[in-house]
Write a protein that holds these residues in place. Sequence first.
Motif, PDB file in Angstrom:
ATOM      1  N   TYR A 135      -7.826 -14.958  39.115  1.00  0.00           N
ATOM      2  CA  TYR A 135      -8.431 -14.509  37.853  1.00  0.00           C
ATOM      3  C   TYR A 135      -8.628 -15.679  36.890  1.00  0.00           C
ATOM      4  CZ  TYR A 135      -7.377  -9.759  39.443  1.00  0.00           C
ATOM      5  OH  TYR A 135      -7.315  -8.591  40.152  1.00  0.00           O
ATOM      6  N   PHE A 136      -7.655 -16.585  36.824  1.00  0.00           N
ATOM      7  CA  PHE A 136      -7.806 -17.753  35.950  1.00  0.00           C
ATOM      8  C   PHE A 136      -8.979 -18.629  36.416  1.00  0.00           C
ATOM      9  CE2 PHE A 136      -3.418 -17.398  34.058  1.00  0.00           C
ATOM     10  CZ  PHE A 136      -3.829 -17.514  32.741  1.00  0.00           C
ATOM     11  N   ARG A 137      -9.084 -18.806  37.722  1.00  0.00           N
ATOM     12  CA  ARG A 137     -10.165 -19.634  38.254  1.00  0.00           C
ATOM     13  C   ARG A 137     -11.528 -18.994  37.959  1.00  0.00           C
ATOM     14  NH1 ARG A 137      -8.194 -20.110  42.875  1.00  0.00           N
ATOM     15  NH2 ARG A 137      -9.330 -18.437  43.942  1.00  0.00           N
ATOM     16  N   ARG A 138     -11.614 -17.693  38.134  1.00  0.00           N
ATOM     17  CA  ARG A 138     -12.873 -16.993  37.863  1.00  0.00           C
ATOM     18  C   ARG A 138     -13.238 -17.079  36.383  1.00  0.00           C
ATOM     19  NH1 ARG A 138     -12.799 -11.033  39.925  1.00  0.00           N
ATOM     20  NH2 ARG A 138     -12.764 -12.150  41.910  1.00  0.00           N
ATOM     21  N   ALA A 139     -12.241 -16.887  35.501  1.00  0.00           N
ATOM     22  CA  ALA A 139     -12.504 -16.964  34.061  1.00  0.00           C
ATOM     23  C   ALA A 139     -12.938 -18.370  33.675  1.00  0.00           C
ATOM     24  CB  ALA A 139     -11.264 -16.547  33.285  1.00  0.00           C
ATOM     25  N   GLN A 140     -12.293 -19.379  34.260  1.00  0.00           N
ATOM     26  CA  GLN A 140     -12.639 -20.764  33.931  1.00  0.00           C
ATOM     27  C   GLN A 140     -14.086 -21.080  34.316  1.00  0.00           C
ATOM     28  OE1 GLN A 140     -10.248 -22.744  32.348  1.00  0.00           O
ATOM     29  NE2 GLN A 140     -12.041 -24.005  31.900  1.00  0.00           N
ATOM     30  N   GLU A 141     -14.536 -20.487  35.402  1.00  0.00           N
ATOM     31  CA  GLU A 141     -15.895 -20.751  35.874  1.00  0.00           C
ATOM     32  C   GLU A 141     -16.947 -19.981  35.089  1.00  0.00           C
ATOM     33  OE1 GLU A 141     -15.626 -19.636  39.931  1.00  0.00           O
ATOM     34  OE2 GLU A 141     -14.553 -21.475  40.574  1.00  0.00           O
ATOM     35  N   ALA A 179     -16.286 -17.645  32.105  1.00  0.00           N
ATOM     36  CA  ALA A 179     -16.063 -17.397  30.673  1.00  0.00           C
ATOM     37  C   ALA A 179     -14.817 -18.159  30.255  1.00  0.00           C
ATOM     38  CB  ALA A 179     -15.898 -15.902  30.397  1.00  0.00           C
ATOM     39  N   PRO A 180     -14.927 -19.446  30.038  1.00  0.00           N
ATOM     40  CA  PRO A 180     -13.746 -20.286  29.789  1.00  0.00           C
ATOM     41  C   PRO A 180     -12.846 -19.717  28.696  1.00  0.00           C
ATOM     42  CG  PRO A 180     -15.707 -21.629  30.001  1.00  0.00           C
ATOM     43  CD  PRO A 180     -16.178 -20.211  29.974  1.00  0.00           C
ATOM     44  N   PRO A 181     -11.557 -19.535  29.002  1.00  0.00           N
ATOM     45  CA  PRO A 181     -10.632 -18.995  28.006  1.00  0.00           C
ATOM     46  C   PRO A 181     -10.243 -20.050  26.984  1.00  0.00           C
ATOM     47  CG  PRO A 181      -9.460 -19.503  30.036  1.00  0.00           C
ATOM     48  CD  PRO A 181     -10.908 -19.756  30.310  1.00  0.00           C
ATOM     49  N   VAL A 182      -9.925 -19.574  25.786  1.00  0.00           N
ATOM     50  CA  VAL A 182      -9.377 -20.455  24.764  1.00  0.00           C
ATOM     51  C   VAL A 182      -7.873 -20.255  24.754  1.00  0.00           C
ATOM     52  CG1 VAL A 182     -11.489 -20.340  23.390  1.00  0.00           C
ATOM     53  CG2 VAL A 182      -9.634 -18.730  22.950  1.00  0.00           C
ATOM     54  N   PRO A 183      -7.112 -21.184  24.138  1.00  0.00           N
ATOM     55  CA  PRO A 183      -5.651 -21.003  24.102  1.00  0.00           C
ATOM     56  C   PRO A 183      -5.267 -19.657  23.498  1.00  0.00           C
ATOM     57  CG  PRO A 183      -6.256 -23.202  23.384  1.00  0.00           C
ATOM     58  CD  PRO A 183      -7.540 -22.441  23.519  1.00  0.00           C
ATOM     59  N   LEU A 184      -4.136 -19.136  23.909  1.00  0.00           N
ATOM     60  CA  LEU A 184      -3.638 -17.857  23.416  1.00  0.00           C
ATOM     61  C   LEU A 184      -3.501 -17.894  21.898  1.00  0.00           C
ATOM     62  CD1 LEU A 184      -2.447 -15.061  24.314  1.00  0.00           C
ATOM     63  CD2 LEU A 184      -0.200 -16.163  24.237  1.00  0.00           C
ATOM     64  N   SER A 185      -4.026 -16.871  21.229  1.00  0.00           N
ATOM     65  CA  SER A 185      -3.912 -16.766  19.774  1.00  0.00           C
ATOM     66  C   SER A 185      -2.763 -15.834  19.433  1.00  0.00           C
ATOM     67  CB  SER A 185      -5.208 -16.220  19.168  1.00  0.00           C
ATOM     68  OG  SER A 185      -6.310 -17.048  19.485  1.00  0.00           O
ATOM     69  N   SER A 186      -1.965 -16.205  18.451  1.00  0.00           N
ATOM     70  CA  SER A 186      -0.874 -15.336  17.996  1.00  0.00           C
ATOM     71  C   SER A 186      -0.889 -15.280  16.482  1.00  0.00           C
ATOM     72  CB  SER A 186       0.474 -15.841  18.509  1.00  0.00           C
ATOM     73  OG  SER A 186       0.723 -17.160  18.073  1.00  0.00           O
ATOM     74  N   PHE A 187      -0.702 -14.070  15.947  1.00  0.00           N
ATOM     75  CA  PHE A 187      -0.750 -13.833  14.508  1.00  0.00           C
ATOM     76  C   PHE A 187       0.575 -13.211  14.078  1.00  0.00           C
ATOM     77  CE2 PHE A 187      -4.965 -13.688  16.282  1.00  0.00           C
ATOM     78  CZ  PHE A 187      -5.721 -14.470  15.411  1.00  0.00           C
ATOM     79  N   CYS A 188       1.208 -13.841  13.089  1.00  0.00           N
ATOM     80  CA  CYS A 188       2.543 -13.415  12.676  1.00  0.00           C
ATOM     81  C   CYS A 188       2.631 -13.071  11.186  1.00  0.00           C
ATOM     82  CB  CYS A 188       3.574 -14.510  12.972  1.00  0.00           C
ATOM     83  SG  CYS A 188       3.587 -15.089  14.684  1.00  0.00           S
ATOM     84  N   ASP A 189       1.629 -13.398  10.391  1.00  0.00           N
ATOM     85  CA  ASP A 189       1.689 -13.213   8.940  1.00  0.00           C
ATOM     86  C   ASP A 189       1.301 -11.791   8.555  1.00  0.00           C
ATOM     87  OD1 ASP A 189       2.420 -15.844   8.648  1.00  0.00           O
ATOM     88  OD2 ASP A 189       0.361 -16.544   8.339  1.00  0.00           O
ATOM     89  N   GLU A 248      -3.644 -12.362  21.136  1.00  0.00           N
ATOM     90  CA  GLU A 248      -5.029 -12.116  21.520  1.00  0.00           C
ATOM     91  C   GLU A 248      -5.500 -13.188  22.497  1.00  0.00           C
ATOM     92  OE1 GLU A 248      -6.585  -9.942  17.397  1.00  0.00           O
ATOM     93  OE2 GLU A 248      -7.301 -11.969  17.908  1.00  0.00           O
ATOM     94  N   LEU A 249      -6.311 -12.764  23.465  1.00  0.00           N
ATOM     95  CA  LEU A 249      -6.899 -13.679  24.436  1.00  0.00           C
ATOM     96  C   LEU A 249      -8.415 -13.556  24.357  1.00  0.00           C
ATOM     97  CD1 LEU A 249      -6.421 -15.622  26.908  1.00  0.00           C
ATOM     98  CD2 LEU A 249      -6.777 -13.596  28.345  1.00  0.00           C
ATOM     99  N   HIS A 250      -9.078 -14.675  24.200  1.00  0.00           N
ATOM    100  CA  HIS A 250     -10.537 -14.710  24.139  1.00  0.00           C
ATOM    101  C   HIS A 250     -11.084 -15.355  25.404  1.00  0.00           C
ATOM    102  CE1 HIS A 250      -9.565 -14.065  19.905  1.00  0.00           C
ATOM    103  NE2 HIS A 250     -10.825 -13.671  19.727  1.00  0.00           N
ATOM    104  N   LEU A 251     -12.132 -14.759  25.944  1.00  0.00           N
ATOM    105  CA  LEU A 251     -12.826 -15.304  27.106  1.00  0.00           C
ATOM    106  C   LEU A 251     -14.302 -15.442  26.753  1.00  0.00           C
ATOM    107  CD1 LEU A 251     -11.284 -13.159  30.019  1.00  0.00           C
ATOM    108  CD2 LEU A 251     -10.627 -15.460  29.324  1.00  0.00           C
ATOM    109  N   GLY A 252     -14.813 -16.636  26.944  1.00  0.00           N
ATOM    110  CA  GLY A 252     -16.220 -16.858  26.653  1.00  0.00           C
ATOM    111  C   GLY A 252     -16.590 -16.529  25.222  1.00  0.00           C
ATOM    112  N   GLY A 253     -15.668 -16.762  24.279  1.00  0.00           N
ATOM    113  CA  GLY A 253     -15.952 -16.508  22.875  1.00  0.00           C
ATOM    114  C   GLY A 253     -15.793 -15.061  22.455  1.00  0.00           C
ATOM    115  N   ARG A 254     -15.352 -14.180  23.343  1.00  0.00           N
ATOM    116  CA  ARG A 254     -15.170 -12.755  23.012  1.00  0.00           C
ATOM    117  C   ARG A 254     -13.704 -12.370  23.142  1.00  0.00           C
ATOM    118  NH1 ARG A 254     -18.822  -9.785  27.213  1.00  0.00           N
ATOM    119  NH2 ARG A 254     -17.593  -8.024  26.412  1.00  0.00           N
ATOM    120  N   LEU A 255     -13.279 -11.454  22.263  1.00  0.00           N
ATOM    121  CA  LEU A 255     -11.930 -10.914  22.377  1.00  0.00           C
ATOM    122  C   LEU A 255     -11.854 -10.086  23.655  1.00  0.00           C
ATOM    123  CD1 LEU A 255      -9.092 -10.394  21.241  1.00  0.00           C
ATOM    124  CD2 LEU A 255     -10.036  -8.436  19.996  1.00  0.00           C
TER     125      LEU A 255
END
Length: 724
Positions: free
Chosen positions: A165-171, A173-183, A237-244
Amino acid sequence: MGWEIHTAKTAFAQFAEAWDQLNASLYDGHPLFDSRFIGPLLDHFGTGDERLCIHRTDAGLSGALILYRGRIGGWSSFHPSQLQATPVLLADATVLETLFAALPGAPWTIELYAVDPRYAPDFSRLTLPQIVTAHVYTIGIQPAEQFTDYWNGRSRNLTKNVRRYFRRAQEEAPPVPLSSFCDTVDMGACVARYGALETTGWKGKAGTAIAAENEQGAFYREVLGRFAATGQATVYELHLGGRLASSRLTISSDRMLIILKTTYDESMARFAPGRLLLYRLIEEQFALPGRKTVEFYTNATSDQQEWATFGCTLQNIQLFRGPLNAVMFAVSRACRQRLRSIRGEMPVEDSPTTGVASCRSIDDLRAEQYDLGEFMTTDNVEASTNWFELLQNKVYPLDPGVRFYITAGKKRPRVILPLRLTTNGSARTIESLSNYYTALYAPLVARDGELLDVQSLLTAAVHDHKGAQVMRFGPMDPDSDAYSALFSGLRANNWIPFRFFCFGNWFLRVEGTWDDYLKKRRATLRSSIRRACKKFAAEGGTLAIVTTTEQIEQAIAEFQAIYSASWKKPEPYPEFVPSLIRHLAVRGMLRLGFARLGEQTIAAQLWIVGGRKASIYKVAYHEHFSAYSPGTLLTAHLMQHVIESDKVEEVDYLIGDDEYKRRWMSDRRERWGIVAYNPASLLGFALLVKEVGGRALKPTYQRMRALCRRVWTRISAPGPKEEG
C-alpha cells in the motif's frame, strides 16, 4: 452511609471532581471514564431518566455508576454507542448487593454492558446470581520494545500488504508526513473535516456519520476540546496526493491512548489509507519518550488483530437480586424461545455457534492438526489433554458420546471442554468427562484463552444432544473461575444450575522442613511413626520409591499385587492406573512407594508430583501385615521425600473426608459440582421441580439423619481406621 440516587443529567457536574478522584485511584484516570467524557455524553445523549448512583463510606466516596430504568424492574448501565467501555467505579463490587434496595421501584436485575474486566471491580466476590457474556473482543498494542521489533513480529501477510500500500501510494498519490493536531482551537475544524470525510462513506448513507451540525459532531468537539486543554487529545490525519485520506480521533492519559473514531476516504480504498495512518500513529507512539498503550476499544476483526500485541473481551454482566429472580428470568426466556420455535418464528440453524468445533477424541484433534502443545501434561496431569485421552481410552473406549468442544484461532485451541453426551431412558444428559478417578475437573484454557467461550461450547453441546434435559459437572473447585464460568454459561443458555457437594479435600500447606512438619503433628502420630519405624526396621523392613521408567513394568505388577491383596475393591478398569503410572514416569512426576518386609511387599502408594505440589492418588496395604502399620510408615516416608527432595509447597490427599487424613494434613477445602436443568423441555422442567422440592425438604432430612447418627453413636463405637 450507603447509596445515594441522583438524577444524573443535573447532578453529575457537582460530583465530577469526586468522580475523577475515584477514577484516578481505581483505574489511573481511565480516559473513557473521565468526567470530561461522561459529562458531555449525558448532556448530548442522556434522556434525563439516568440515575447517578453514589456510594459513600465513613472514609468518603467509594463507588459511582450511572444506570437507567428499562423494562419493569430492570435497570441497565448508561451505554450510548459513543461509550466504548462502561465505567463501574467501585472499590468493592459487593456493595452492589445493597444497590437493589436503594434503587426506586422493585428492581430485580441490573445489566452492565461493555465492562472492561481490566478496569472493573472483581465481580466474582458477589454472592448475587449473575450471567457474564461476551460483548466484543477488543485489542491493543503495548509499545514495550523497539518499533522494528514490534513490526517484525507481525504476520507476514500484514507486513507485505502494508509495504504494497505504501509503494502504491508513493507511485500514484505521494503521502505527506502524518499530521497531528493537539490544540483546543484546532478541534472544531478537525471534527468538521472528519465529519465531511465520514459523511461521504457508508456511514453517511446509513445516517450514522459525524457531521459538523449534528449531535455527534457537537459531542466530539466538546470532548476533544476539553481533553486538548490539558494536552490529552490528538487528531491524526493522513493526506494522499493533497487530499485528506484518513483521520483518527484520540484521547489519552499518562498510560494509554484511546482511539475514539476512525474514518477514511472510501474512494481511495486501493491505498488502504486507514492502515497507512495506523502504521504511522503506532510508529510515533514507539518513538515518544513516554510510551502509551494504544487501546482500540473496537469489535476487532481478524485483520485488526494482526496489529495487536494483546486482546481482551469486554463483558456484559447481568446481576439478579436473588436466586429466584434468576430462575424466573431463565424459565421465562426459555419458554418464549420455545414458543417462537414452535410457531416457526425462529430460524433453524445447522450450527448455532460460530468458531466452535468438536471432535470425538484427542487423536481426532491431532488429525485435524490442532496445536495441542500448550495442553500437554506439565505441572498438573488432570489439566491436560493427556489425562482426558487416558480417561477416554481406558474407561470410555467404546462410548460414542465422548466429545471435545473447542474454540480456536488458526488451529490453536483457546478453550477445550471435554464432555460426555449420555442417554438413560428418555433423559438426555450432558456431563463432564470425569468419574471416580477424577479429583478435579475443569475446562482446559490456553494462556490467552477466555472462559467466556464456555457459553458457546455449551450451546454447541446442547445442539448436538438435541432435547437434552440435564447437565452435570464435577468435581470442581467452587472458588475457581472455571466454576463461575460454567454457572454463568448455563444461565446464559437459559438453563437453571444448582450447586451440589462432591467431597471434602484435605491438604497440607508445607512450611519449613520435615522436622518442622513433624513438630506440628499430634503427639500420637509422631509416636506411631517412631514405634512403627523401630519395629519395621528390626524385622528387616525396607522402604523404596520408584520415580523413573527403569523396571517400571515390575513396579506396576508389584503395585497391582498389593492392591489386590488389600481391602480395596478390584479396579473395574484395570488398565487405567498402570497406564497412568507409565505416563507419570515418562514425565518425571511419578512417586511410587513400596514397603517391603524381606521379599514380601506389604504396602504401596501412588503419589504424583508436579508444580510444587504432591498428590496422594492411590494407597493400599496387605491386611495380614496391619500390625506393622505399613500405611503410616509409607506415608511418612513419602511425605519426607516430597518435602525434603521435591521441595513441594502443598500435599493434597485428594478425594474424601476419611478421619486418618486429618492427622497428616493442615487444611480442608471442598469440591463441588453443578447440576442444571433445561426448563424448555417437559422432562427438564419436571426434574427442575423435583430438584427444587428436594432442596426444600433437605433441612428436615438432615435433622432426621443427625438424630439417627446420635442414636447410632450411643450403641456403636467403631475403631480407628488406618490409612492405606
